[in-house]
Design a protein around this motif. Structure first.
Motif, PDB file in Angstrom:
ATOM      1  N   GLU A 108      -2.589   6.416  -6.035  1.00  0.00           N
ATOM      2  CA  GLU A 108      -2.191   6.392  -7.456  1.00  0.00           C
ATOM      3  C   GLU A 108      -0.684   6.989  -7.645  1.00  0.00           C
ATOM      4  OE1 GLU A 108      -3.822   7.851 -11.722  1.00  0.00           O
ATOM      5  OE2 GLU A 108      -4.808   8.474  -9.833  1.00  0.00           O
ATOM      6  N   HIS A 109      -0.595   8.130  -6.953  1.00  0.00           N
ATOM      7  CA  HIS A 109       0.922   8.665  -7.216  1.00  0.00           C
ATOM      8  C   HIS A 109       1.961   7.499  -6.583  1.00  0.00           C
ATOM      9  CE1 HIS A 109       3.933  11.352  -6.615  1.00  0.00           C
ATOM     10  NE2 HIS A 109       4.206  11.132  -5.538  1.00  0.00           N
ATOM     11  N   TYR A 110       1.492   6.969  -5.534  1.00  0.00           N
ATOM     12  CA  TYR A 110       2.480   5.867  -4.963  1.00  0.00           C
ATOM     13  C   TYR A 110       2.833   4.923  -5.805  1.00  0.00           C
ATOM     14  CZ  TYR A 110       4.290   2.148  -2.177  1.00  0.00           C
ATOM     15  OH  TYR A 110       5.198   1.010  -1.608  1.00  0.00           O
TER      16      TYR A 110
END
Length: 128
Positions: A108-110
């Motif tokens: 999700e961060h990526y």
């Protein structure tokens, strides 16, 4: 050693919406939710990241939608007529959700970083 059977076709296919049969209808509560709006904003800015999951219907050349009902509704709302899809080799409708790898926090961060790199503002990424 036992062999492992691959449950899905190995290539992602572009399939027309007129060949996709949803297995459920979305309620008004879902289409008005913050989650729906976040998915709509993400697809508009970044495009479809996770393909729809389909199973070949028993007759004709139609497909049953196993996963991606919200994504399908958003794509239709945005005027798309087809989507990238992964097709199950067997009808996995009863067991599919047990086998789904949910998005991990690092993934999700990526995705968020990638969206920001493509020009999505932090304010847009944080929409309700």
């Amino acid at each position: 050693m036992a062999s492992v059977k691959i449950a899905f076709q190995q290539r992602v296919r572009s399939i027309s919406f007129d060949r996709i049969l949803p297995s459920k209808m979305l309620s008004a509560a879902v289409t008005e939710s913050a989650k729906y709006k976040r998915i709509a904003a993400s697809i508009l800015e970044v495009g479809l990241v996770e393909p729809l999951i389909l199973a070949q219907a028993r007759s004709g050349d139609a497909f049953t939608l196993l996963d991606g009902h919200v994504r399908l509704a958003v794509l239709k709302e945005q005027g798309a007529v087809e989507a990238r899809c992964i097709v199950a080799k067997d009808d996995e409708a009863f067991t599919y959700n047990k086998r789904v790898n949910r998005l991990q926090p690092i993934q999700e961060h990526y995705m968020i970083v990638r969206a920001i790199e493509r020009g999505v503002s932090v304010r847009q990424a944080d929409c309700p």
